[in-house]
Enzyme design. Structure first.
Site, mmCIF file in Angstrom:
data_model
loop_
_atom_site.group_PDB
_atom_site.id
_atom_site.type_symbol
_atom_site.label_atom_id
_atom_site.label_comp_id
_atom_site.label_asym_id
_atom_site.label_seq_id
_atom_site.Cartn_x
_atom_site.Cartn_y
_atom_site.Cartn_z
ATOM 1 N N ASP A 73 -0.835 6.030 11.752
ATOM 2 C CA ASP A 73 -0.940 5.633 10.352
ATOM 3 C C ASP A 73 -1.908 6.568 9.626
ATOM 4 O OD1 ASP A 73 -0.207 3.742 8.210
ATOM 5 O OD2 ASP A 73 -2.317 3.137 8.333
ATOM 6 N N TYR A 87 -8.562 5.454 0.893
ATOM 7 C CA TYR A 87 -7.391 5.469 0.003
ATOM 8 C C TYR A 87 -7.758 5.822 -1.433
ATOM 9 C CZ TYR A 87 -5.003 3.135 3.853
ATOM 10 O OH TYR A 87 -4.457 2.836 5.082
ATOM 11 N N HIS A 104 4.911 -1.545 12.979
ATOM 12 C CA HIS A 104 4.015 -0.491 12.506
ATOM 13 C C HIS A 104 2.910 -0.199 13.509
ATOM 14 C CE1 HIS A 104 1.526 1.763 9.645
ATOM 15 N NE2 HIS A 104 0.512 0.986 9.996
#
Length: 328
Positions: free
Chosen positions: A134, A246, A301
């Site tokens: 990820d 982020y 995921h």
């Protein structure tokens, strides 16, 4: 603990993770102070979990370096690969016990990439097999692009080449919606507040729900696993560092350089709730070496935790296949 590279030849100087929430023997946990070049300050303390045999530590020419946002997510691989590799998992800056600089500018991708390079050199190595999942996968791609001489093999779990991601998300509204949390995280303080509501209900749901959780078809998180995650993220300020990763993303993309020149393995859980599987195949065009893609139809995921035995087997096959090819 500020450990010098020379100290690593004696595992006794490393301290077993003393917190019961994050200890997973026979993995050794320690902290190492590394110099940073303009990204924050003169030194950063990084939490490292490592697993090795002393003969491997002394004789093996290349470490097996794993990166991701927290070391606990790699517990199955730390145990698995210690027999032949020195395995190192890192808490990225802002995560877990690694120092968290206060300003979001300190989390730009060029700083995170430099962290990996500096940590590898501080451990006394100049090459490694690099793995990321990820967000850690994003950083692994970028390290491989920016410092190809340091990465002998690249393994990424559930994240496409960064250029594929930025191009795909602009053309496919469905992926834009799945990545909506990227935009939510741009707000100051409010995302952190939302995660803390109802005893971290959103965070628990992220790891355990039917839609997004770990182990819908594979290994489920135990109560102890969930407690470990909640313990880490419930510490004062523990959510701001991860979310700051982020908050600087849009200032770093698109990339100027794209090509990946080392052998690459991309593993993908087809039931990923956050990443559309079509990006996996497109990634092939950016890898100018041997590229192997394996898509697991029933995996989520959180692939390395969801299907650890299969993931470990695929990684072993890739590593041995490349070694055999070189000999031939």
């Amino acid at each position: 603990y500020g450990l010098k590279p020379s100290s690593f030849s004696n595992p006794k100087v490393a301290v077993l993770c003393s917190n019961k929430h994050t200890s997973f023997s026979p993995i050794l946990g320690f902290r190492v102070t590394i110099p940073l070049c303009g990204c924050w300050r003169k030194g950063q303390t990084t939490h490292v979990a490592a697993s090795w045999l002393s003969r491997i530590l002394v004789n093996h020419p290349s470490p097996f370096s794993i990166i991701k946002e927290d070391v606990y997510s790699w517990r199955h691989q730390l145990r698995e690969f210690k027999s032949e590799y020195r395995v190192v998992a890192l808490d990225l800056r802002g995560y877990g016990e690694t120092d968290a600089p206060p300003h979001k500018e300190n989390y730009k991708l060029d700083c995170l990439i430099a962290d990996i390079k500096d940590i590898l050199e501080s451990l006394g190595y100049n090459k490694c097999v690099l793995i990321g999942h990820d967000w850690g996968g994003m950083i692994a791609w970028l390290v491989a692009i920016c410092y190809p001489e340091m990465v002998t093999k690249l393994i990424v779990v559930n994240f496409p080449h960064p250029s594929v991601f930025t191009e795909y998300i602009l053309r496919h509204p469905s992926q834009l919606i799945k990545s909506g949390y990227y935009f939510f995280f741009q707000m100051p303080w409010f995302p952190e507040f939302m995660f803390t509501l109802n005893d971290f209900k959103v965070l628990k749901s992220l790891f355990t729900s039917q839609a997004t959780g770990i182990g819908r078809k594979g290994c489920r998180l135990t109560a102890e696993d969930i407690e470990a995650y909640l313990y880490v993220f419930s510490q004062p300020g523990a959510l701001t560092g991860p979310i700051n990763h982020y908050r600087t993303l849009f200032s770093c993309l698109p990339l100027q350089h794209h090509e990946v020149i080392m052998p690459t393995l991309l593993l993908w859980g087809e039931r990923d709730a956050f990443m559309e599987v079509e990006m996996a195949e497109i990634t092939r065009i950016y890898v100018k070496n041997h590229f192997r893609l394996t898509i697991l139809s029933e995996a989520s995921h959180w692939l390395q935790q969801d299907q650890p035995d299969i993931v470990n087997k695929l990684i072993w096959t890739f590593l041995k296949e490349e070694t055999k090819r070189k000999r031939e």
